[in-house]
Design a protein around this motif. Sequence first.
Motif, short mmCIF file in Angstrom:
data_model
loop_
_atom_site.label_atom_id
_atom_site.label_comp_id
_atom_site.label_asym_id
_atom_site.label_seq_id
_atom_site.Cartn_x
_atom_site.Cartn_y
_atom_site.Cartn_z
N VAL A 130 -15.21 -0.06 10.26
CA VAL A 130 -13.78 0.18 10.10
C VAL A 130 -13.45 0.18 8.61
O VAL A 130 -13.87 -0.72 7.88
CB VAL A 130 -12.95 -0.92 10.81
CG1 VAL A 130 -11.46 -0.67 10.64
CG2 VAL A 130 -13.32 -0.99 12.28
N VAL A 131 -12.72 1.20 8.18
CA VAL A 131 -12.35 1.34 6.78
C VAL A 131 -10.83 1.21 6.65
O VAL A 131 -10.09 1.96 7.31
CB VAL A 131 -12.80 2.73 6.24
CG1 VAL A 131 -12.34 2.94 4.80
CG2 VAL A 131 -14.31 2.87 6.37
N PRO A 132 -10.34 0.27 5.83
CA PRO A 132 -8.90 0.21 5.59
C PRO A 132 -8.44 1.50 4.92
O PRO A 132 -9.15 2.05 4.07
CB PRO A 132 -8.72 -0.98 4.65
CG PRO A 132 -10.05 -1.60 4.48
CD PRO A 132 -11.08 -0.70 5.06
N PHE A 133 -7.29 1.98 5.32
CA PHE A 133 -6.84 3.28 4.85
C PHE A 133 -5.38 3.22 4.44
O PHE A 133 -4.54 2.67 5.15
CB PHE A 133 -7.03 4.33 5.95
CG PHE A 133 -7.08 5.73 5.46
CD1 PHE A 133 -8.26 6.27 4.96
CD2 PHE A 133 -5.95 6.53 5.49
CE1 PHE A 133 -8.31 7.57 4.50
CE2 PHE A 133 -5.98 7.84 5.04
CZ PHE A 133 -7.17 8.36 4.54
N ASP A 134 -5.09 3.78 3.28
CA ASP A 134 -3.72 3.87 2.77
C ASP A 134 -3.19 5.25 3.15
O ASP A 134 -3.56 6.26 2.53
CB ASP A 134 -3.72 3.68 1.25
CG ASP A 134 -2.32 3.70 0.66
OD1 ASP A 134 -1.40 4.29 1.27
OD2 ASP A 134 -2.15 3.15 -0.44
N PHE A 135 -2.36 5.31 4.17
CA PHE A 135 -1.88 6.60 4.67
C PHE A 135 -0.85 7.24 3.74
O PHE A 135 -0.67 8.46 3.78
CB PHE A 135 -1.34 6.46 6.09
CG PHE A 135 -2.45 6.32 7.11
CD1 PHE A 135 -3.17 7.42 7.54
CD2 PHE A 135 -2.78 5.07 7.61
CE1 PHE A 135 -4.21 7.29 8.44
CE2 PHE A 135 -3.82 4.93 8.53
CZ PHE A 135 -4.53 6.04 8.95
N THR A 136 -0.17 6.46 2.92
CA THR A 136 0.76 7.06 1.96
C THR A 136 0.01 7.77 0.84
O THR A 136 0.46 8.80 0.35
CB THR A 136 1.73 6.01 1.36
OG1 THR A 136 0.98 5.00 0.72
CG2 THR A 136 2.61 5.41 2.44
N GLU A 137 -1.13 7.23 0.46
CA GLU A 137 -1.97 7.86 -0.57
C GLU A 137 -3.03 8.78 0.04
O GLU A 137 -3.74 9.48 -0.69
CB GLU A 137 -2.66 6.78 -1.42
CG GLU A 137 -1.70 5.90 -2.18
CD GLU A 137 -1.00 6.64 -3.30
OE1 GLU A 137 -1.62 7.55 -3.92
OE2 GLU A 137 0.17 6.31 -3.57
N ASN A 138 -3.18 8.70 1.35
CA ASN A 138 -4.17 9.50 2.08
C ASN A 138 -5.60 9.27 1.57
O ASN A 138 -6.35 10.20 1.33
CB ASN A 138 -3.82 11.00 2.05
CG ASN A 138 -4.51 11.75 3.16
OD1 ASN A 138 -4.80 11.19 4.22
ND2 ASN A 138 -4.81 13.01 2.91
N ARG A 139 -5.95 7.97 1.44
CA ARG A 139 -7.30 7.65 0.97
C ARG A 139 -7.68 6.24 1.42
O ARG A 139 -6.82 5.40 1.71
CB ARG A 139 -7.39 7.76 -0.54
CG ARG A 139 -6.53 6.79 -1.30
CD ARG A 139 -6.68 6.99 -2.82
NE ARG A 139 -5.79 6.10 -3.53
CZ ARG A 139 -6.10 4.85 -3.89
NH1 ARG A 139 -7.27 4.37 -3.61
NH2 ARG A 139 -5.24 4.10 -4.53
N PRO A 140 -8.98 5.97 1.48
CA PRO A 140 -9.43 4.61 1.80
C PRO A 140 -8.96 3.62 0.73
O PRO A 140 -8.70 4.02 -0.41
CB PRO A 140 -10.95 4.71 1.80
CG PRO A 140 -11.26 6.16 1.84
CD PRO A 140 -10.09 6.87 1.26
N ARG A 141 -8.89 2.37 1.10
CA ARG A 141 -8.54 1.34 0.14
C ARG A 141 -9.53 0.18 0.28
O ARG A 141 -10.27 0.09 1.25
CB ARG A 141 -7.11 0.85 0.34
CG ARG A 141 -6.90 0.11 1.65
CD ARG A 141 -5.56 -0.62 1.68
NE ARG A 141 -5.37 -1.35 2.91
CZ ARG A 141 -5.86 -2.55 3.16
NH1 ARG A 141 -6.58 -3.19 2.26
NH2 ARG A 141 -5.64 -3.16 4.33
N ARG A 142 -9.51 -0.71 -0.67
CA ARG A 142 -10.37 -1.89 -0.62
C ARG A 142 -9.73 -2.98 0.24
O ARG A 142 -8.50 -3.04 0.36
CB ARG A 142 -10.60 -2.44 -2.03
CG ARG A 142 -11.41 -1.49 -2.90
CD ARG A 142 -11.78 -2.18 -4.21
NE ARG A 142 -12.76 -1.44 -4.96
CZ ARG A 142 -14.06 -1.44 -4.73
NH1 ARG A 142 -14.56 -2.15 -3.75
NH2 ARG A 142 -14.88 -0.74 -5.47
N LEU A 143 -10.56 -3.82 0.82
CA LEU A 143 -10.06 -5.01 1.49
C LEU A 143 -9.53 -5.97 0.44
O LEU A 143 -10.12 -6.11 -0.63
CB LEU A 143 -11.19 -5.70 2.27
CG LEU A 143 -11.65 -5.01 3.54
CD1 LEU A 143 -12.99 -5.59 4.00
CD2 LEU A 143 -10.61 -5.16 4.63
#
Length: 144
Positions: free
Chosen positions: A107-120
């Motif tokens: 599972v990869v955390p995802f920033d939908f406003t930036e449309n990219r994965p994010r770090r935990l």
Amino acid sequence: MRHHYSCPLRWSDMDAFGHVNNAVFVRYLEEARIDFMHRLAPGDGSPSFTGGSVVARHEIDYVRPLVHRHAPVAVELWVTKISAASMTVGYEVKDEDTLYLRASTVVVPFDFTENRPRRLTAEEKTILKEYLDDAAHQRGAVAV
């Protein structure tokens, strides 16, 4: 520590052979994972676990057919790996003495406003460590 989810079986989960269809098990894993993630969110205004996530990978070992019944099936979930920008979740779908499936999901955390994965975040990693059990998958806690 493991997260325990009681998953109801639906008549529509059954295939022509009278058991739960293999693709339906992915939905069972999803239900357990969503329940787990919602319970992880601190709820005190913390942004931890409140954003989105995406599945990067599933790995599933089907052990035994699960025949439709009225009683729910147990899905146990734990964390097997925590990295900078993903976590791996392990699962067992089982009854007290019967294992039906073992699986894992990245599972990869995802920033939908930036449309990219994010770090935990550090807080997320700390919370996830409570469920870290990398040896559980090898132990085979239930007889096969």
